[in-house]
Design an enzyme around this catalytic site. Structure first.
Site, mmCIF file in Angstrom:
data_model
loop_
_atom_site.group_PDB
_atom_site.id
_atom_site.type_symbol
_atom_site.label_atom_id
_atom_site.label_comp_id
_atom_site.label_asym_id
_atom_site.label_seq_id
_atom_site.Cartn_x
_atom_site.Cartn_y
_atom_site.Cartn_z
ATOM 1 N N HIS A 15 0.855 -1.193 0.000
ATOM 2 C CA HIS A 15 0.000 0.000 0.000
ATOM 3 C C HIS A 15 0.889 1.241 0.000
ATOM 4 O O HIS A 15 1.609 1.485 0.974
ATOM 5 C CB HIS A 15 -0.904 -0.008 1.239
ATOM 6 C CG HIS A 15 -1.839 -1.180 1.258
ATOM 7 N ND1 HIS A 15 -3.110 -1.130 0.731
ATOM 8 C CD2 HIS A 15 -1.663 -2.446 1.698
ATOM 9 C CE1 HIS A 15 -3.687 -2.322 0.861
ATOM 10 N NE2 HIS A 15 -2.828 -3.141 1.445
ATOM 11 N N LEU A 16 0.834 1.999 -1.094
ATOM 12 C CA LEU A 16 1.676 3.202 -1.211
ATOM 13 C C LEU A 16 0.952 4.463 -0.754
ATOM 14 O O LEU A 16 1.599 5.483 -0.508
ATOM 15 C CB LEU A 16 2.132 3.384 -2.667
ATOM 16 C CG LEU A 16 2.941 2.244 -3.298
ATOM 17 C CD1 LEU A 16 3.291 2.585 -4.744
ATOM 18 C CD2 LEU A 16 4.205 1.953 -2.502
ATOM 19 N N ARG A 17 -0.398 4.393 -0.692
ATOM 20 C CA ARG A 17 -1.227 5.545 -0.273
ATOM 21 C C ARG A 17 -1.094 6.745 -1.213
ATOM 22 O O ARG A 17 -0.639 6.629 -2.339
ATOM 23 C CB ARG A 17 -0.908 5.966 1.177
ATOM 24 C CG ARG A 17 -0.888 4.825 2.193
ATOM 25 C CD ARG A 17 -2.232 4.218 2.448
ATOM 26 N NE ARG A 17 -2.232 3.410 3.667
ATOM 27 C CZ ARG A 17 -2.960 2.311 3.825
ATOM 28 N NH1 ARG A 17 -3.757 1.862 2.862
ATOM 29 N NH2 ARG A 17 -2.915 1.651 4.957
ATOM 30 N N ASN A 42 -6.761 0.600 -2.834
ATOM 31 C CA ASN A 42 -7.716 1.112 -1.825
ATOM 32 C C ASN A 42 -7.329 2.530 -1.396
ATOM 33 O O ASN A 42 -7.165 2.829 -0.222
ATOM 34 C CB ASN A 42 -7.823 0.156 -0.624
ATOM 35 C CG ASN A 42 -6.517 -0.037 0.124
ATOM 36 O OD1 ASN A 42 -5.435 0.197 -0.409
ATOM 37 N ND2 ASN A 42 -6.611 -0.458 1.369
ATOM 38 N N LYS A 107 -8.639 -6.171 -8.196
ATOM 39 C CA LYS A 107 -8.593 -6.525 -6.772
ATOM 40 C C LYS A 107 -9.993 -6.662 -6.208
ATOM 41 O O LYS A 107 -10.812 -5.741 -6.307
ATOM 42 C CB LYS A 107 -7.836 -5.426 -6.007
ATOM 43 C CG LYS A 107 -7.812 -5.602 -4.502
ATOM 44 C CD LYS A 107 -6.941 -6.777 -4.052
ATOM 45 C CE LYS A 107 -7.153 -7.089 -2.592
ATOM 46 N NZ LYS A 107 -5.950 -6.960 -1.803
ATOM 47 N N HIS A 188 -2.086 -12.408 0.735
ATOM 48 C CA HIS A 188 -1.757 -12.481 2.168
ATOM 49 C C HIS A 188 -2.487 -13.599 2.909
ATOM 50 O O HIS A 188 -3.210 -13.357 3.858
ATOM 51 C CB HIS A 188 -1.985 -11.134 2.874
ATOM 52 C CG HIS A 188 -3.259 -10.424 2.511
ATOM 53 N ND1 HIS A 188 -4.496 -11.019 2.560
ATOM 54 C CD2 HIS A 188 -3.477 -9.164 2.077
ATOM 55 C CE1 HIS A 188 -5.400 -10.147 2.183
ATOM 56 N NE2 HIS A 188 -4.825 -9.021 1.867
ATOM 57 N N LEU A 232 -5.343 -7.260 8.722
ATOM 58 C CA LEU A 232 -6.324 -8.203 8.201
ATOM 59 C C LEU A 232 -5.791 -8.861 6.940
ATOM 60 O O LEU A 232 -5.232 -8.154 6.100
ATOM 61 C CB LEU A 232 -7.655 -7.483 7.921
ATOM 62 C CG LEU A 232 -8.330 -6.971 9.205
ATOM 63 C CD1 LEU A 232 -9.544 -6.128 8.867
ATOM 64 C CD2 LEU A 232 -8.725 -8.134 10.121
ATOM 65 N N ASP A 261 2.054 -6.733 2.084
ATOM 66 C CA ASP A 261 0.861 -6.075 2.617
ATOM 67 C C ASP A 261 1.260 -4.962 3.581
ATOM 68 O O ASP A 261 0.531 -4.678 4.541
ATOM 69 C CB ASP A 261 -0.096 -7.069 3.281
ATOM 70 C CG ASP A 261 -1.491 -6.485 3.446
ATOM 71 O OD1 ASP A 261 -1.785 -5.441 2.828
ATOM 72 O OD2 ASP A 261 -2.286 -7.059 4.221
ATOM 73 N N ALA A 275 -6.872 0.730 13.474
ATOM 74 C CA ALA A 275 -6.756 0.610 12.022
ATOM 75 C C ALA A 275 -6.005 -0.670 11.692
ATOM 76 O O ALA A 275 -4.994 -0.985 12.317
ATOM 77 C CB ALA A 275 -6.022 1.821 11.465
HETATM 78 C C1 NCD Z 1 -4.757 -2.789 4.501
HETATM 79 C C2 NCD Z 1 -4.683 -1.255 4.513
HETATM 80 O O1 NCD Z 1 -4.445 -0.669 5.569
HETATM 81 O O2 NCD Z 1 -4.853 -0.647 3.446
HETATM 82 N N1 NCD Z 1 -4.818 -3.280 5.842
HETATM 83 C C3 NCD Z 1 -4.504 -4.518 6.266
HETATM 84 O O3 NCD Z 1 -4.738 -4.814 7.443
HETATM 85 N N2 NCD Z 1 -3.946 -5.414 5.484
HETATM 86 C C4 NCD Z 1 -5.918 -3.251 3.683
HETATM 87 C C5 NCD Z 1 -5.845 -4.691 3.281
HETATM 88 O O4 NCD Z 1 -4.978 -5.083 2.493
HETATM 89 O O5 NCD Z 1 -6.663 -5.485 3.782
HETATM 90 ZN ZN ZN Z 2 -3.287 -5.131 1.575
#
Ligand code: NCD
Ligand code: ZN
Length: 366
Positions: A15-17, A42, A107, A188, A232, A261, A275
């Site tokens: 996740h690079l945001r 996401n 995805k 994952h 998660l 992840d 979170a």
């Molecule tokens: C991820 C996120 O924070 O974007 N969180 C995580 O717990 N893995 C979302 C995801 O990949 O489920």
């Molecule tokens: Zn993820």
């Protein structure tokens, strides 16, 4: 001192945001010898359309790719942004996206099941609408967050089962049976049930595994409520971790590969919850090396280094058909001190530091 050199690697789930996070997060990936990523869609709003000129109220893959490139991603050999599947995804979008070359993967998130999954839609709807068939027809990869959505809390994580096991027992076998040519990445994975399903499926079904799921169990999360380990799917039981460890240590592994992840959050715990997401960008090869050793691998032996290299550098990129990277890096068994990653939007704590560990046993040399 043990040291071994590897080709640069791809983080095939991260996740690079956006905003103030993206540049420092990409830098962290480049610093850990990452030559490319699968950057999860996401974002806010999600990357759920392909082109900028599409009027749907989402981020486009086209825009997100541009943002990644100008935030330091031009240092990657290659990267993929999968299309976030929503109720608005159509078979035509898949066909057009495949033709344009912009669409390489999609995805699936369990609706409301994890961070940024509020725009998602159930798998059954995507099957009915013909979206999944279009993926199969156009050879677009389906990346799956394999957890059942909307479960009662009693069933979500119970003594006998959990949301991931339910998904890999009930949903995934049917999906694979109905679409035998569909290429699926089980993202994952955390349970023996998922490992077994991937192993017994054909070559079109593979999985990535995070460092945290190889190292920890749910007891590590609960003992002291170590919320930095809350991600998660949840970390699971010792038997599950053993199945993951056996899968990655198998010298004949052709299906299990690295995908961290890594999921940065500037605020993890709040007054009403936590979170989901562990932050491991910058230190993932080091953590994977530690995980292999914990699983019993002797990384001073070249045969075992090769097994590690397969997992980190080859199985995933081969499946994705990614370009071979040019450079190399060296993993050294020498402790590395940990620090928070500073960003304009706030500091992010790497997972081991969040668990009270000031150093990790392995470090990297470029
Ligand atoms: C991820 C996120 O924070 O974007 N969180 C995580 O717990 N893995 C979302 C995801 O990949 O489920
Ligand atoms: Zn993820």
């Amino acid at each position: 001192m043990t040291a071994f050199t590897l080709p640069k690697w791809y983080d095939l789930h991260t996740h690079l945001r956006q905003d103030g996070l993206i540049a420092p997060i990409i830098r962290a990936h480049l610093n850990m010898a990452c030559c490319g990523v699968v950057a999860m869609p996401n974002t806010k709003p999600p990357a759920a359309k392909i082109r900028k000129d599409d009027p749907l109220p989402y981020t486009s893959i086209e825009e997100y790719r541009e943002l990644i490139l100008r935030s330091g991603g031009d240092g990657f050999t290659d990267f993929i942004v999968p299309l976030y599947l929503t109720k608005d995804t159509t078979p035509q979008m898949i066909a057009d996206g495949a033709k344009s070359g912009l669409l390489r993967a999609v995805k699936y998130y369990p609706p409301h099941g994890t961070t940024g999954a509020d725009f998602s839609t159930a798998l059954s709807g995507l099957i009915q609408s013909g979206v999944i068939k279009a993926l199969e027809d156009h050879n677009i990869l389906l990346c799956v967050h394999g957890e059942e959505h909307g479960m009662a809390s009693e069933d979500y994580f119970s003594r006998s089962s959990n949301a991931e096991e339910y998904f890999y027992r009930e949903r995934m076998p049917r999906l694979i049976e109905e679409f035998p040519k569909l290429r699926v990445v089980c993202e994952h994975i955390t349970t023996k049930v998922a490992v077994d399903l991937v192993k017994k499926s054909g070559g079109g079904v593979v999985a990535n595994i995070t460092p945290q799921h190889l190292i920890y169990t749910v007891g590590h999360l609960l003992q002291g409520l170590k919320y930095h380990l809350y991600c998660l799917p949840l970390v699971k039981f010792a038997e599950d971790r053993q199945a993951l460890r056996d899968a990655v240590l198998d010298p004949n592994n052709t299906k299990f590969f690295a995908g961290t992840d890594s999921a940065p959050h500037t605020v993890k715990a709040t007054e009403c919850g936590c979170a989901a997401g562990c932050f491991t960008a910058g230190i993932a090869p080091q953590l994977y090396a530690e995980a292999f050793e914990m699983a019993g691998a002797d990384l001073s032996q070249s045969a075992q280094q090769k097994i590690f290299e397969k997992f980190l550098c080859h199985v995933g990129p081969d499946f994705y058909g990614l370009e071979k990277p040019k450079g190399t890096f060296t993993l050294v068994k020498e402790p590395q001190a940990l620090a928070k990653t500073e960003t304009p939007d706030g500091d992010i704590t790497p997972l081991p530091l969040g668990l009270g560990q000031k150093t990790i046993p392995w470090s990297i040399k470029a």
